[in-house]
Design an enzyme around this catalytic site. Structure first.
Site, mmCIF file in Angstrom:
data_model
loop_
_atom_site.group_PDB
_atom_site.id
_atom_site.type_symbol
_atom_site.label_atom_id
_atom_site.label_comp_id
_atom_site.label_asym_id
_atom_site.label_seq_id
_atom_site.Cartn_x
_atom_site.Cartn_y
_atom_site.Cartn_z
ATOM 1 N N HIS A 2 2.351 2.840 -3.122
ATOM 2 C CA HIS A 2 1.644 3.386 -4.295
ATOM 3 C C HIS A 2 2.008 5.148 -4.437
ATOM 4 C CE1 HIS A 2 -1.380 1.118 -6.299
ATOM 5 N NE2 HIS A 2 -1.795 0.325 -5.151
ATOM 6 N N GLN A 54 0.845 -1.233 0.174
ATOM 7 C CA GLN A 54 0.082 -0.140 0.028
ATOM 8 C C GLN A 54 0.872 1.239 -0.016
ATOM 9 O OE1 GLN A 54 -3.075 1.661 -0.778
ATOM 10 N NE2 GLN A 54 -3.409 -0.413 -0.147
ATOM 11 N N ASP A 112 -5.968 -6.169 -6.439
ATOM 12 C CA ASP A 112 -5.669 -5.054 -7.421
ATOM 13 C C ASP A 112 -5.525 -5.461 -8.936
ATOM 14 O OD1 ASP A 112 -5.218 -3.386 -5.167
ATOM 15 O OD2 ASP A 112 -3.241 -3.432 -4.957
ATOM 16 N N HIS A 148 -52.222 19.947 -10.225
ATOM 17 C CA HIS A 148 -51.864 18.602 -9.860
ATOM 18 C C HIS A 148 -53.066 17.698 -9.669
ATOM 19 C CE1 HIS A 148 -47.639 19.908 -9.526
ATOM 20 N NE2 HIS A 148 -47.395 18.508 -9.161
ATOM 21 N N GLU A 155 -10.616 1.830 2.684
ATOM 22 C CA GLU A 155 -10.838 1.447 1.636
ATOM 23 C C GLU A 155 -10.805 -0.173 1.178
ATOM 24 O OE1 GLU A 155 -7.713 2.879 -1.166
ATOM 25 O OE2 GLU A 155 -8.624 2.517 -2.869
ATOM 26 N N HIS A 156 -9.401 -0.811 1.639
ATOM 27 C CA HIS A 156 -9.283 -1.877 1.777
ATOM 28 C C HIS A 156 -8.926 -2.405 3.276
ATOM 29 C CE1 HIS A 156 -6.946 -0.272 -1.741
ATOM 30 N NE2 HIS A 156 -7.420 -1.338 -2.351
#
Lengths: 437, 437
Positions: free
Chosen positions: B262, B259, B361, B420, B327-328
């Site tokens: 990245h 991670q 991934d 209406h 996220e993960h």
């Protein structure tokens, strides 16, 4: 004067494009004001809320008065007539039944490589619903926002509704009650959005904010997006009616005017294969308009944005409809299902002469929060899914990792991400050692 | 130094809140520049694209050179090794198989009142996928964005990928080919987003834009939102690993570093019930880090945002995980399914020690475009649904209108919307006349 077009005319395309690109909303740039209000609420919490509510709504409220008490809710809802209560209960039940069918299912399966894959849906923990005060306080919108959240399983549901000069709409509180919402605050504007997004001592923050509002509310929703989820930012409402020649012109005129009476920026469009019907509907609108309580609003909308288009056939009508991508699409034709298949982009479709849009606004069951301004090309109306999120799941056996892991290592190397590959290889190496040993 | 916390410590809550609220992204305010670029592309079309591409990418291209020709695509993709091709093909097939299961079903039913209700899903007509150029050009992201669009049935799919100084990544073009995308333009930045949103003479506009990008691309996506749909605006990536004491510390260290490599803004967090494992993983990270090709990036991420938390038990781990909403989420524990049930907010969950995030991934099948920065509280990863929209449908019989129409009339009256109600009453009056006559 509304625009009258005929697709056979040489200059039709130019006029149609003009209509498509007309900007109906002249929204003031309120971003700076809103940024200041949000910062104020973040910084000073309930004190800011009290001051802003005094300033904008003429209400002096201490922090512990921001929330409606159970007694106040009971006293207000007791004012509602039995007939209104029954109508609202019928609407709530039909909306609930429709949205219950939207609950998606979790999935889980094991593939031939031994990877167990799937996903799981779960509700957001807390959602906030903004309800405008004053004239635009629509109890139907409370139901349309709160019921999908309830069906999704949202545990905590909050409503913010301003009560300018103390004016409360009992039907709004009753709608909240029918939807099972008990946490209701009498605050509005950008300050309400800020309070729900960031929280104060009195109001715990939520995870998602939905509901209509004025330019300040819309700007505040845009600004807090990311901190919390939001629904769409709705523009002025619109209807497209496609009709064949044998339709009742008065019914169609009422449908066009029902849309126009919402807002001077609303748009009503009729597309018909029959010039006689086009003229009859235009005449009926002119005859009915002056009789409406909201004649001024509806008249402005019809004058500025009303459009009648005569086309060669229904295929051409469908093609134009797809370019308009209307929020509401009424198909008053002999084979509405057949025509609906050709209309790819629309928020909601009303099939046949006995399905006026107005029933969809209140009681038919589908949501009335729908994509406007051509956004039906890429987005959908409010639904249970707006209050859910999906978590993907994966579990690999050692065998599955051995089968597909090497491809991941290869791709990681091609992207220059060495640790990615090594995280797989470290495991595979252990597996190989075990096999060897 | 990464943060080390123990939930038993008195000041734990304060430190944990600090970590949660740390802003990892220092995004430059590029809004004004982007506004100018978008206006330029809207005003001057291909001419602006050529000039901006010369300026930012050092490429002199005429309008007819903006698009990759079939010959160029064939020549570039021929450069890919058989091994890389096989790995990418395996990934594509697994991603396709997973996303095929996401296709939702249309619904249609008739209720006891005679109202036929339901909804219909349809694909957006055209989608544009942005692919960053240079170092961050990930072929895996091409698959993750393009395949769900294809599965959804999007007819026209466009890719924009800049080729700074002529550098083309053959794997990106191969990934496009595997996903069936042939319309590929060598443009990037805010100008590519503007071109896809508004169109030029060469590039027809699309309805939805997805894909990652730098601050300019992100700002441009925000600005064109409404004109077209967009996916999320992704922030720096993050992983949370929850592990029991018997786990392999090296494997966990690789996962945390995968991670971290990245992006210097990425965040890796370990929560464990075992202080010994916490120390062993910290040691393994320190040992492995200097050996990485991307040691500088991974080192900065680990130093600034790396976090190790020792907790009392897995229930506490789950509670902290829900506040992080990662996220993960990797669950390296004996009963990952049991723990997963307690982890309500996560983009993707990786169950068990043999499911490192890196397989997710690339090849496991679920999408790797996932909600960051705690937005898993209210949003989901990219899916087939992002390329579909739902149209609600309703058809009432005269009997159904007679049954539920009066409630709509009542509610319309309570909201002050007379037309209406009249649109319903006009139809009911005709029905009553027919019955009477």
């Amino acid at each position: 004067m509304p625009v009258k077009l005929n697709s056979r005319d040489a200059d039709f395309e130019a006029h149609f494009v003009d209509m498509l690109s007309a900007k109906r909303e002249d929204s003031a740039d309120v971003n700076e004001v809103v940024t200041g209000i949000i910062a104020d609420v973040r910084g000073r919490g309930d004190t800011a809320l009290s001051e802003l509510t005094a300033k904008f709504d003429g209400m002096d409220l201490t922090a512990d008065q921001l929330r409606f008490s159970k007694q106040e809710i009971a006293a207000e809802t007791a004012k509602v007539s039995a007939e209104d209560r029954a109508a609202l209960a019928l609407a709530a039940e039909r909306i609930r039944a429709y949205h219950a069918r939207q609950m998606p299912e979790d999935m889980n399966w094991t593939d031939p490589d031994g990877a167990t894959l799937g996903w799981r849906w779960s509700a957001v923990s807390a959602a906030g619903l903004y309800v405008p005060g004053g004239q635009a306080a629509y109890p139907s919108s409370v139901l349309m926002n709160a019921i999908p959240a309830r069906v999704a399983g949202v545990e905590r549901l909050v409503i913010c509704v301003p009560t300018p000069n103390g004016i409360v709409n009992p039907l709004v509180l009753l709608a909240a009650q029918l939807a099972g919402v008990e946490e209701i605050y009498r605050i509005g504007g950008a300050q309400a959005i800020a309070a729900m997004a960031y929280g104060t001592d009195t109001i715990a923050p939520v995870d998602k904010i939905t509901g209509p509002g004025n330019a300040y509310v819309a700007a505040a929703k845009r600004q807090v997006f990311g901190r919390v989820g939001i629904d769409m930012i709705a523009g002025p409402s619109e209807v497209l009616v496609i009709a064949e020649g044998d339709q009742n012109p008065d019914w169609l005129a009422w449908d066009l005017l029902a849309q126009a009476e919402h807002d001077a920026d609303a748009q009503s469009i009729l597309i018909t294969t029959d010039e006689g019907l086009a003229n009859a509907v235009a005449g009926a609108v002119d005859r009915i308009l002056p009789t409406l309580p909201r004649a001024q609003i509806a008249g402005a909308s019809w004058r500025d944005y009303g459009t009648i288009i005569v086309v060669r056939d229904l295929d051409e009508a469908a093609r134009l409809s797809n370019r308009i991508a209307p929020e509401h699409l009424e198909l008053c034709v002999d084979d509405p299902e057949g025509l609906a298949k050709k209309c790819r982009h629309a928020g909601a479709i009303f099939l046949g002469a006995y399905t006026p849009e107005a029933v969809g606004d209140y009681v038919s069951g589908p949501n009335h929060v729908l994509p406007t301004a051509r956004s039906a090309r890429f987005s959908s109306g409010l639904s249970v899914l707006d209050f859910l999120k999906r978590t993907t799941m994966a579990r690999l056996t050692p065998g599955a990792l051995a089968a597909i892991g090497p491809a991941a290592v290869r791709l990681a190397a091609s992207e220059g991400l060495q640790a990615h590959g090594a995280s797989v290889n470290a495991r595979l190496a252990t597996l190989n050692e075990r096999e060897a040993g």
